[in-house]
Design a protein around this motif. Sequence first.
Motif, mmCIF file in Angstrom:
data_model
loop_
_atom_site.group_PDB
_atom_site.id
_atom_site.type_symbol
_atom_site.label_atom_id
_atom_site.label_comp_id
_atom_site.label_asym_id
_atom_site.label_seq_id
_atom_site.Cartn_x
_atom_site.Cartn_y
_atom_site.Cartn_z
ATOM 1 N N VAL A 293 0.862 -1.191 0.000
ATOM 2 C CA VAL A 293 0.000 0.000 0.000
ATOM 3 C C VAL A 293 0.896 1.238 0.000
ATOM 4 O O VAL A 293 1.701 1.431 0.917
ATOM 5 C CB VAL A 293 -0.938 0.015 1.229
ATOM 6 N N THR A 294 0.757 2.077 -1.024
ATOM 7 C CA THR A 294 1.596 3.263 -1.167
ATOM 8 C C THR A 294 0.824 4.527 -0.802
ATOM 9 O O THR A 294 -0.413 4.535 -0.788
ATOM 10 C CB THR A 294 2.088 3.399 -2.628
ATOM 11 N N GLN A 295 1.573 5.605 -0.563
ATOM 12 C CA GLN A 295 0.929 6.889 -0.292
ATOM 13 C C GLN A 295 0.155 7.371 -1.524
ATOM 14 O O GLN A 295 -0.912 7.959 -1.400
ATOM 15 C CB GLN A 295 1.951 7.942 0.146
ATOM 16 N N GLU A 296 0.682 7.093 -2.698
ATOM 17 C CA GLU A 296 -0.036 7.480 -3.924
ATOM 18 C C GLU A 296 -1.388 6.769 -4.008
ATOM 19 O O GLU A 296 -2.397 7.374 -4.369
ATOM 20 C CB GLU A 296 0.798 7.147 -5.163
ATOM 21 N N GLN A 297 -1.424 5.496 -3.666
ATOM 22 C CA GLN A 297 -2.686 4.755 -3.685
ATOM 23 C C GLN A 297 -3.670 5.334 -2.667
ATOM 24 O O GLN A 297 -4.852 5.498 -2.956
ATOM 25 C CB GLN A 297 -2.415 3.280 -3.385
ATOM 26 N N ILE A 298 -3.167 5.660 -1.488
ATOM 27 C CA ILE A 298 -4.014 6.266 -0.456
ATOM 28 C C ILE A 298 -4.555 7.608 -0.943
ATOM 29 O O ILE A 298 -5.747 7.903 -0.789
ATOM 30 C CB ILE A 298 -3.234 6.421 0.870
ATOM 31 N N ALA A 299 -3.703 8.425 -1.551
ATOM 32 C CA ALA A 299 -4.130 9.736 -2.053
ATOM 33 C C ALA A 299 -5.178 9.596 -3.154
ATOM 34 O O ALA A 299 -6.157 10.363 -3.193
ATOM 35 C CB ALA A 299 -2.921 10.520 -2.567
ATOM 36 N N ARG A 300 -4.988 8.629 -4.052
ATOM 37 C CA ARG A 300 -5.969 8.415 -5.117
ATOM 38 C C ARG A 300 -7.301 7.951 -4.554
ATOM 39 O O ARG A 300 -8.366 8.355 -5.024
ATOM 40 C CB ARG A 300 -5.432 7.426 -6.149
ATOM 41 N N PHE A 301 -7.260 7.114 -3.523
ATOM 42 C CA PHE A 301 -8.499 6.670 -2.885
ATOM 43 C C PHE A 301 -9.198 7.855 -2.211
ATOM 44 O O PHE A 301 -10.414 8.010 -2.314
ATOM 45 C CB PHE A 301 -8.223 5.558 -1.865
ATOM 46 N N ALA A 302 -8.423 8.701 -1.542
ATOM 47 C CA ALA A 302 -8.990 9.901 -0.909
ATOM 48 C C ALA A 302 -9.659 10.789 -1.944
ATOM 49 O O ALA A 302 -10.752 11.322 -1.714
ATOM 50 C CB ALA A 302 -7.899 10.666 -0.158
ATOM 51 N N GLU A 303 -8.997 10.958 -3.083
ATOM 52 C CA GLU A 303 -9.563 11.785 -4.153
ATOM 53 C C GLU A 303 -10.860 11.187 -4.684
ATOM 54 O O GLU A 303 -11.845 11.896 -4.905
ATOM 55 C CB GLU A 303 -8.543 11.948 -5.284
ATOM 56 N N ALA A 304 -10.877 9.876 -4.871
ATOM 57 C CA ALA A 304 -12.064 9.207 -5.409
ATOM 58 C C ALA A 304 -13.244 9.252 -4.449
ATOM 59 O O ALA A 304 -14.398 9.325 -4.874
ATOM 60 C CB ALA A 304 -11.735 7.760 -5.767
ATOM 61 N N THR A 305 -12.972 9.227 -3.150
ATOM 62 C CA THR A 305 -14.047 9.139 -2.163
ATOM 63 C C THR A 305 -14.345 10.447 -1.451
ATOM 64 O O THR A 305 -15.356 10.567 -0.760
ATOM 65 C CB THR A 305 -13.712 8.090 -1.091
ATOM 66 N N GLY A 306 -13.453 11.435 -1.579
ATOM 67 C CA GLY A 306 -13.633 12.696 -0.863
ATOM 68 C C GLY A 306 -13.256 12.623 0.602
ATOM 69 O O GLY A 306 -13.512 13.552 1.362
ATOM 70 N N ASP A 307 -12.617 11.530 1.026
ATOM 71 C CA ASP A 307 -12.193 11.358 2.422
ATOM 72 C C ASP A 307 -10.731 11.779 2.531
ATOM 73 O O ASP A 307 -9.824 10.981 2.318
ATOM 74 C CB ASP A 307 -12.379 9.917 2.859
ATOM 75 N N HIS A 308 -10.520 13.059 2.877
ATOM 76 C CA HIS A 308 -9.166 13.625 2.936
ATOM 77 C C HIS A 308 -8.684 13.828 4.371
ATOM 78 O O HIS A 308 -7.903 14.736 4.640
ATOM 79 C CB HIS A 308 -9.136 14.963 2.189
ATOM 80 N N GLN A 309 -9.130 12.988 5.284
ATOM 81 C CA GLN A 309 -8.704 13.123 6.677
ATOM 82 C C GLN A 309 -7.174 13.066 6.762
ATOM 83 O O GLN A 309 -6.524 12.245 6.111
ATOM 84 C CB GLN A 309 -9.335 12.026 7.529
ATOM 85 N N TRP A 310 -6.591 13.938 7.583
ATOM 86 C CA TRP A 310 -5.141 14.090 7.669
ATOM 87 C C TRP A 310 -4.411 12.795 7.981
ATOM 88 O O TRP A 310 -3.304 12.578 7.506
ATOM 89 C CB TRP A 310 -4.783 15.164 8.700
ATOM 90 N N ILE A 311 -5.002 11.904 8.760
ATOM 91 C CA ILE A 311 -4.330 10.662 9.139
ATOM 92 C C ILE A 311 -4.024 9.797 7.913
ATOM 93 O O ILE A 311 -3.133 8.955 7.940
ATOM 94 C CB ILE A 311 -5.140 9.874 10.190
ATOM 95 N N HIS A 312 -4.743 10.067 6.814
ATOM 96 C CA HIS A 312 -4.538 9.319 5.577
ATOM 97 C C HIS A 312 -3.642 10.056 4.587
ATOM 98 O O HIS A 312 -2.816 9.436 3.930
ATOM 99 C CB HIS A 312 -5.875 9.025 4.888
ATOM 100 N N VAL A 313 -3.819 11.372 4.472
ATOM 101 C CA VAL A 313 -3.239 12.090 3.328
ATOM 102 C C VAL A 313 -2.152 13.107 3.661
ATOM 103 O O VAL A 313 -1.527 13.638 2.753
ATOM 104 C CB VAL A 313 -4.340 12.785 2.498
ATOM 105 N N ASP A 314 -1.917 13.377 4.924
ATOM 106 C CA ASP A 314 -0.958 14.430 5.274
ATOM 107 C C ASP A 314 0.177 13.847 6.131
ATOM 108 O O ASP A 314 0.063 13.753 7.358
ATOM 109 C CB ASP A 314 -1.673 15.562 6.004
ATOM 110 N N PRO A 315 1.281 13.435 5.500
ATOM 111 C CA PRO A 315 2.347 12.741 6.218
ATOM 112 C C PRO A 315 2.949 13.505 7.396
ATOM 113 O O PRO A 315 3.303 12.892 8.404
ATOM 114 C CB PRO A 315 3.411 12.493 5.140
#
Length: 150
Positions: free
Chosen positions: A26-48
Amino acid sequence: MKVFHGIEQLEKSVGTHVGFSDWHTVTQEQIARFAEATGDHQWIHVDPEPAKGGPFGTTIAHGYLTLSLVPMLVWQVYTVEGLRMGVNYGTNKVRFPSAVPVGSRLRAGVELVKILETPAGHQLTTRVTVEREGGDKPVCVAETLSVLVA
């Protein structure tokens, strides 16, 4: 990969563990793309940077990202020959017992729970356990339903 030669052979394997998928990182890019697709941009996922000071010391995958990997992982475990199609029907139960830190390697184990003949086709229930390499608890346990049409 386990190959079942038709529904009948699949039925004979109910109650067994079929096998494990390959490992998936699981990469940060994959997490970011999932956040973009779902609108779930919570910092614990997308902000290192803030995540370094959080409870996991890094970003973690969304639970639903982990769940969304289940089809890809399960397709690596087994196939049923002679089907016209198979479709997802739903889930009975999903749990996320532990987090998936970025960079984790995951794999899925699959157990065939039951199969029922229905007017739409055969309804297959599987228990999928996604584990993290080096983890002491699963990261996702899902009882999934599929309809198989021969």
